[in-house]
Design a protein around this motif. Structure first.
Motif, PDB file in Angstrom:
ATOM      1  N   GLY A 143     -36.207 -26.511  -3.341  1.00 23.80           N
ATOM      2  CA  GLY A 143     -35.930 -26.715  -1.922  1.00 23.80           C
ATOM      3  C   GLY A 143     -34.845 -25.722  -1.536  1.00 23.80           C
ATOM      4  N   THR A 144     -33.874 -26.178  -0.738  1.00 27.80           N
ATOM      5  CA  THR A 144     -32.752 -25.309  -0.362  1.00 27.80           C
ATOM      6  C   THR A 144     -32.087 -24.739  -1.613  1.00 27.80           C
ATOM      7  OG1 THR A 144     -32.447 -26.702   1.553  1.00 27.80           O
ATOM      8  CG2 THR A 144     -30.653 -25.200   1.024  1.00 27.80           C
ATOM      9  N   ARG A 193     -35.562 -22.010  -1.397  1.00 27.37           N
ATOM     10  CA  ARG A 193     -35.976 -21.792  -0.013  1.00 27.37           C
ATOM     11  C   ARG A 193     -35.127 -20.683   0.610  1.00 27.37           C
ATOM     12  NH1 ARG A 193     -33.911 -22.203   4.972  1.00 27.37           N
ATOM     13  NH2 ARG A 193     -32.777 -24.081   4.399  1.00 27.37           N
ATOM     14  N   SER A 225     -39.466 -24.768   5.128  1.00 27.31           N
ATOM     15  CA  SER A 225     -40.740 -24.931   4.416  1.00 27.31           C
ATOM     16  C   SER A 225     -41.939 -25.068   5.355  1.00 27.31           C
ATOM     17  CB  SER A 225     -40.681 -26.156   3.510  1.00 27.31           C
ATOM     18  OG  SER A 225     -39.537 -26.103   2.711  1.00 27.31           O
ATOM     19  N   GLY A 270     -39.881 -31.682  -3.981  1.00 28.05           N
ATOM     20  CA  GLY A 270     -38.994 -30.927  -3.094  1.00 28.05           C
ATOM     21  C   GLY A 270     -39.745 -30.391  -1.888  1.00 28.05           C
ATOM     22  N   GLY A 271     -38.980 -29.911  -0.915  1.00 27.01           N
ATOM     23  CA  GLY A 271     -39.535 -29.506   0.373  1.00 27.01           C
ATOM     24  C   GLY A 271     -40.599 -28.434   0.281  1.00 27.01           C
TER      25      GLY A 271
END
Ligand code: ZN
Length: 328
Positions: A143-144, A193, A225, A270-271
């Motif tokens: 993710g981030t 990300r 995302s 995760g995203g």
């Protein structure tokens, strides 16, 4: 100790995230009966992070009709000590050597277990997912940042320091770009990300990604995302190339973990994975086929996470129940 988690019993799971805090009250079948979710940042400046968490838990308990609870399981950003529930350093929330487990335990007069949020999320996916029968599981959540959790023989791996499982800081490219941790070439610096958005912003500025340029300009913070996934659906080949490369890097990290730990299952969440599940699974499986040893990768299940935003509260609930009902 040792008493079963039975009808009429309740526990609370808490997810302390970078952007939001969520508390959910669960009954004995892990059915949510009350929940509260708020932004992590204080609207009122005079409210400390711990007071905010207590207020969120109280709101969830009120929604559940005010049951007495047997315990609380918390997923918090680390580093932290899972033995004592002390948060070592979380500048985001203003905590340094903060005894989170003790504070919650005193306030709610109940047992509290605290672990790293990604560990707790991995535990949730393992406890309530199709991989529940597997005893050795690795969770990777791009993710981030990129978080990871490792379950060995049915137990979370904490290691000597208590902070094992920093999969995002596995060195993938020795001279690669700088990571948030200050080192070069970590998985997170190549495949988070933010790393993807940085490359897409450059494409947008060069007019090689018109969908991204139109929706986000070249603002890295806006390239999230959902919009990345839509740009790929809109047929932007370079955007797809950037994401596939990042997903392949995640697969390289997974291959290293397979070679070292020989897990039975790998769960990806995760995203980024939620937004582009098919692409992520394809690239990770491709990397594993190319880079993990055949005997070790044979029969490894690579599966997407299923619980979404509820993974940490469910994992926390399950962890405290395991602690309360442990035999011996
Ligand atoms: Zn790093």
């Amino acid at each position: 100790m040792g008493k079963e988690f039975a009808k009429g019993d309740h526990v609370v799971g808490i997810d302390i995230g970078g952007t939001k805090i969520m508390a959910t009250v669960f009954d004995h079948q892990y059915k949510p009966v009350g929940s509260c979710r708020k932004k992590a940042k204080n609207a009122k400046k005079d409210e400390s992070a711990e007071d905010r968490i207590i207020r969120i838990v109280q709101t969830a308990l009120e929604e559940a009709g005010g049951p007495s609870i047997r315990g609380i399981g918390v997923g918090s950003p680390g580093p932290l000590d899972p033995e004592t529930g002390v948060i070592i350093d979380t500048p985001n929330l203003g905590w340094k050597n903060f005894p989170l487990a003790d504070v919650l335990s005193k306030h709610f007069k109940t047992s509290v277990v605290v672990d790293n949020d990604v560990n707790v999320g991995t535990y949730g996916e393992w406890s309530f997912g199709e991989i529940n029968s597997c005893q050795d599981v690795v969770g990777v959540f791009p993710g981030t940042g990129i978080g990871g959790g490792i379950i060995i023989n049915g137990k979370l791996l904490h290691g000597f320091s208590g902070a094992a499982g920093e999969i995002g800081h596995m060195t993938i490219e020795v001279d690669g770009p700088y990571c948030g941790c200050g080192k070069r070439g970590c998985l997170e610096a190549l495949a988070s990300r933010i790393a993807i958005a940085k490359e897409l912003a450059a494409l947008a500025a060069r007019e090689d990604a018109p969908f991204i340029a139109e929706k986000c300009g070249s603002d890295i913070a806006k390239i999230r995302s959902g919009v990345i996934s839509k740009a790929i659906e809109a047929g932007e080949p370079m955007v797809e190339g950037v994401v596939r490369k990042a997903a392949f890097y995640v697969g390289i990290a997974v291959s290293n973990l397979i070679n070292i730990l020989s897990p039975e299952a790998v769960v990806l969440g995760g995203g980024l994975v939620e937004a582009m599940e098919k692409l992520y699974l394809e690239e990770v499986k491709r990397a594993v086929k190319e880079h993990a040893m055949p005997f070790l990768r044979k029969d490894v299940k690579i599966v997407p996470a299923k619980l979404g935003d509820d993974a940490v509260v469910l994992g926390g609930a399950r962890m405290i129940v395991e602690r309360l009902t442990a035999k011996g």
